[in-house]
Motif scaffolding. Structure first.
Motif, mmCIF file in Angstrom:
data_model
loop_
_atom_site.group_PDB
_atom_site.id
_atom_site.type_symbol
_atom_site.label_atom_id
_atom_site.label_comp_id
_atom_site.label_asym_id
_atom_site.label_seq_id
_atom_site.Cartn_x
_atom_site.Cartn_y
_atom_site.Cartn_z
ATOM 1 N N TRP A 125 22.837 42.769 45.347
ATOM 2 C CA TRP A 125 23.899 42.118 46.121
ATOM 3 C C TRP A 125 23.463 40.714 46.530
ATOM 4 C CZ3 TRP A 125 24.560 40.768 51.483
ATOM 5 C CH2 TRP A 125 25.885 40.458 51.826
ATOM 6 N N TRP A 126 22.219 40.599 46.994
ATOM 7 C CA TRP A 126 21.692 39.279 47.350
ATOM 8 C C TRP A 126 21.565 38.401 46.111
ATOM 9 C CZ3 TRP A 126 22.141 37.707 52.024
ATOM 10 C CH2 TRP A 126 21.998 38.577 53.111
ATOM 11 N N ARG A 127 21.073 38.987 45.033
ATOM 12 C CA ARG A 127 20.875 38.215 43.806
ATOM 13 C C ARG A 127 22.201 37.688 43.275
ATOM 14 N NH1 ARG A 127 20.966 38.613 38.322
ATOM 15 N NH2 ARG A 127 19.273 37.567 37.211
ATOM 16 N N ASN A 128 23.247 38.515 43.304
ATOM 17 C CA ASN A 128 24.566 38.093 42.831
ATOM 18 C C ASN A 128 25.056 36.855 43.579
ATOM 19 O OD1 ASN A 128 24.503 40.214 41.076
ATOM 20 N ND2 ASN A 128 26.212 41.356 41.993
ATOM 21 N N GLN A 129 24.579 36.706 44.804
ATOM 22 C CA GLN A 129 24.993 35.533 45.592
ATOM 23 C C GLN A 129 24.036 34.366 45.441
ATOM 24 O OE1 GLN A 129 25.917 36.457 49.771
ATOM 25 N NE2 GLN A 129 25.551 38.566 49.189
ATOM 26 N N GLY A 130 23.016 34.537 44.595
ATOM 27 C CA GLY A 130 22.037 33.474 44.415
ATOM 28 C C GLY A 130 21.104 33.318 45.605
ATOM 29 N N SER A 131 20.985 34.377 46.398
ATOM 30 C CA SER A 131 20.136 34.299 47.591
ATOM 31 C C SER A 131 18.659 34.519 47.258
ATOM 32 C CB SER A 131 20.583 35.349 48.598
ATOM 33 O OG SER A 131 19.550 35.580 49.525
ATOM 34 N N LYS A 132 17.794 33.980 48.097
ATOM 35 C CA LYS A 132 16.350 34.125 47.865
ATOM 36 C C LYS A 132 15.726 35.093 48.875
ATOM 37 C CE LYS A 132 15.392 30.720 44.691
ATOM 38 N NZ LYS A 132 16.731 30.960 44.075
ATOM 39 N N ARG A 133 16.466 36.039 49.324
ATOM 40 C CA ARG A 133 15.885 37.027 50.245
ATOM 41 C C ARG A 133 15.141 38.072 49.417
ATOM 42 N NH1 ARG A 133 18.290 38.135 55.580
ATOM 43 N NH2 ARG A 133 19.643 36.402 56.149
ATOM 44 N N HIS A 134 13.828 38.070 49.498
ATOM 45 C CA HIS A 134 13.049 38.936 48.611
ATOM 46 C C HIS A 134 12.203 39.971 49.327
ATOM 47 C CE1 HIS A 134 13.409 35.786 45.174
ATOM 48 N NE2 HIS A 134 14.423 36.623 45.207
ATOM 49 N N GLN A 135 12.162 39.907 50.651
ATOM 50 C CA GLN A 135 11.299 40.861 51.337
ATOM 51 C C GLN A 135 12.039 42.172 51.628
ATOM 52 O OE1 GLN A 135 8.108 40.318 54.688
ATOM 53 N NE2 GLN A 135 10.094 40.471 55.688
ATOM 54 N N LEU A 136 11.298 43.264 51.510
ATOM 55 C CA LEU A 136 11.807 44.568 51.926
ATOM 56 C C LEU A 136 10.926 45.054 53.069
ATOM 57 C CD1 LEU A 136 12.208 45.972 48.336
ATOM 58 C CD2 LEU A 136 14.098 45.388 49.883
ATOM 59 N N ILE A 137 11.549 45.689 54.045
ATOM 60 C CA ILE A 137 10.784 46.207 55.186
ATOM 61 C C ILE A 137 11.027 47.712 55.304
ATOM 62 C CG2 ILE A 137 10.428 46.093 57.693
ATOM 63 C CD1 ILE A 137 11.402 43.213 57.672
ATOM 64 N N ALA A 138 9.945 48.442 55.542
ATOM 65 C CA ALA A 138 10.058 49.884 55.784
ATOM 66 C C ALA A 138 9.076 50.247 56.895
ATOM 67 C CB ALA A 138 9.763 50.657 54.513
ATOM 68 N N PHE A 139 9.077 51.520 57.288
ATOM 69 C CA PHE A 139 8.286 51.914 58.458
ATOM 70 C C PHE A 139 7.047 52.721 58.089
ATOM 71 C CE2 PHE A 139 12.158 50.495 60.283
ATOM 72 C CZ PHE A 139 11.805 50.022 61.538
ATOM 73 N N GLU A 140 6.091 52.680 58.971
ATOM 74 C CA GLU A 140 4.888 53.503 58.792
ATOM 75 C C GLU A 140 5.300 54.974 58.807
ATOM 76 O OE1 GLU A 140 2.088 52.401 61.863
ATOM 77 O OE2 GLU A 140 1.799 50.406 60.989
ATOM 78 N N GLY A 141 4.725 55.754 57.913
ATOM 79 C CA GLY A 141 5.030 57.183 57.864
ATOM 80 C C GLY A 141 6.318 57.501 57.118
ATOM 81 N N ALA A 142 6.974 56.460 56.579
ATOM 82 C CA ALA A 142 8.254 56.705 55.900
ATOM 83 C C ALA A 142 8.057 57.515 54.618
ATOM 84 C CB ALA A 142 8.916 55.375 55.554
ATOM 85 N N TYR A 143 9.022 58.370 54.328
ATOM 86 C CA TYR A 143 9.079 59.055 53.035
ATOM 87 C C TYR A 143 10.494 58.896 52.501
ATOM 88 C CZ TYR A 143 9.279 62.526 49.387
ATOM 89 O OH TYR A 143 9.457 63.135 48.174
ATOM 90 N N HIS A 144 10.597 58.329 51.289
ATOM 91 C CA HIS A 144 11.933 58.108 50.737
ATOM 92 C C HIS A 144 12.120 58.746 49.371
ATOM 93 C CE1 HIS A 144 13.025 55.607 54.101
ATOM 94 N NE2 HIS A 144 11.953 54.856 53.931
ATOM 95 N N GLY A 145 11.130 59.509 48.890
ATOM 96 C CA GLY A 145 11.287 60.194 47.618
ATOM 97 C C GLY A 145 10.118 59.932 46.689
ATOM 98 N N ASP A 146 10.156 60.548 45.519
ATOM 99 C CA ASP A 146 9.010 60.554 44.605
ATOM 100 C C ASP A 146 9.195 59.689 43.363
ATOM 101 O OD1 ASP A 146 7.694 62.172 46.343
ATOM 102 O OD2 ASP A 146 7.951 64.027 45.199
ATOM 103 N N THR A 147 10.340 59.040 43.175
ATOM 104 C CA THR A 147 10.480 58.103 42.059
ATOM 105 C C THR A 147 9.832 56.778 42.487
ATOM 106 O OG1 THR A 147 12.662 57.527 42.901
ATOM 107 C CG2 THR A 147 12.577 59.173 41.151
#
Ligand SMILES: *Cc1c(COP(=O)(O)O)cnc(C)c1O
Length: 429
Positions: free
Chosen positions: A125-147
């Motif tokens: 979504w950001w890329r489609n707008q030509g945006s340069k937002r590249h950072q992702l933030i997540a939390f300590e202890g997070a589990y979001h899956g195995d892929t």
């Protein structure tokens, strides 16, 4: 080492998940299941006190869901979902949109893929707008899956160690989890919010979290006020907020969704586990209309090029619709579950081996006060063995012991779970 498995009674052609054959008992063979109970080949009956890895929502073999699947199976079992649509998918999308406040549903097959889809939508979504937002933030202890994408978003652990060089970078913020009688939580919340504010100074595409309750890292609960402060900060910065409700969704935390209970509104929401009542593997990613519109364009590269063979499987949709109906008709079953846990957990907490008791919706947990806080702490397996002998199936996360029964569990069955835990703890002491 040839054929270790065959010599010890393991099936010669199966490979079980997160299972080390040399240190695990051979799997118990299940013949059938009903309500809260599993019936084994050898005639033993066990209470499924963790809802079979948190998916069995109402109970095993719930008749109305079984009937809905059976009706659907002779009508339309599957159809390619590009070029085609169908009523069960449309009905489910309409219902989930109304319930989550997010207008678009993208289907996948499980929780990990529901997270992958949320991440890919946010990124593109950001890329489609030509945006340069590249950072992702997540939390300590997070589990979001195995892929791989889900692993990268999740915190680094024993589970991800082998793949470390392949996982992309994510900024990590502390998760100020708390328990009954915790008096350091406010300070920890402030520190986490300062960390988040600092991280958000870098242009950020998205922040992902498990609202109110991190599951796999040990049933780690945060306060609703903290979550509201996080959402305000994240969305105030312009970054997208992804709620991974794969575990917390569909009544588990006492409200239909944890976001609703916390009073936040995410831009993307990942759903699975309880979605079909635990009957069919299915994932759903809910997205806001604003995000959907960002993919509508004359440029082919703006398309969301993602699709699974079983997208919007009609059997899964039929199961999910039947499950939602049950949830809505019997909302007191999930909204009132916490009140059933509290007196029993209080009683159990008198035991000096019980540390940091906590409870949210149908989940109750504590740490066993023995050895280190680690997934490899053997105390969980000792408790599991003891409870099994008493007819209760648990699967502690290291020294974190938790109960997460199906909603149909009776008072006497729930009491048996706590009684088994009490005996298992006494045996440890
Ligand atoms: C279980 C879980 C997942 C992964 O779901 P799968 O269906 O096992 O792939 C993702 N996020 C959370 C919060 C989960 O609890």
């Amino acid at each position: 080492m040839a054929n270790f498995a065959e010599t010890t009674g393991w099936h010669p052609h199966l490979w079980h998940p997160t299972t080390q054959v040399v240190s695990s008992p051979t799997p118990m063979r299940v013949r059938c299941a009903k309500g809260s109970e599993l019936e084994l080949d050898d005639g033993r009956v066990l209470i499924d006190a963790i809802s079979s890895w948190w998916v069995t929502l109402h109970g095993h073999a719930e008749p109305s869901i079984a009937a809905a699947i059976s009706r659907q199976a002779v009508l339309l079992e599957q159809v390619i979902f590009a070029n085609f649509s169908h009523e069960p998918a449309e009905d489910l999308a309409t219902k989930l949109s109304a319930l989550t406040g997010l207008d678009r549903l993208f289907f996948s097959d499980n929780g990990s893929t529901a997270v992958e889809v949320a991440l890919k939508i946010a990124w593109q979504w950001w890329r489609n707008q030509g945006s340069k937002r590249h950072q992702l933030i997540a939390f300590e202890g997070a589990y979001h899956g195995d892929t791989f994408g889900a692993m990268a978003l999740g915190d680094r652990s024993l589970f991800t160690e082998a793949y470390e060089p392949l996982l992309f970078n994510v900024a990590r913020v502390a998760w100020p989890h708390c328990h009954w009688g915790d008096n350091s939580v406010e300070l920890q919340e402030q520190q986490a919010l300062s960390q988040l504010a600092l991280a958000l100074e870098t242009p950020t595409a998205a922040v992902i979290l498990e609202p109110l309750l991190q599951g796999a890292s040990g049933m780690r609960q945060v306060r609703p006020g903290f979550l509201r402060a996080v959402a305000e900060m994240v969305q105030g910065s312009g970054a997208l907020l992804i709620a991974d409700e794969v575990f917390t969704g569909f009544g588990r935390t006492g409200a239909l969704f944890a976001c609703e209970k916390a009073g936040i509104k995410a831009d993307l929401m990942a759903l699975s586990k309880g979605l079909t009542g635990g009957f069919m593997p299915m994932g759903a990613t809910m997205a806001s209309e604003r995000l959907y519109q960002g993919f509508i364009s004359e440029r082919p590269t703006d398309t969301f090029f993602h699709g699974h063979s079983f997208t919007a499987n009609p059997l899964g949709c039929a199961a999910a619709l039947a499950s939602l109906e049950l949830l809505q008709q019997n909302s007191e079953r999930f909204s009132g579950f916490e009140e059933r846990h509290i007196p029993l957990l209080k009683q159990l907490s008198i035991n000096p081996l019980v540390r940091q008791p906590r409870c949210l919706g149908s989940m109750a947990a504590f740490e066993v006060n023995a050895g280190e806080n680690s997934y490899l702490n053997p105390v969980g397996k000792q408790i599991q063995r003891h409870c099994l002998e008493l007819g209760v199936y648990l699967r502690p996360l290291g020294n974190v012991v938790y109960l997460l029964p199906p909603l149909c569990i009776s008072d006497s069955q729930l009491q048996r779970c706590y009684g088994a835990l009490e005996q298992a703890l006494d045996a440890l002491a």
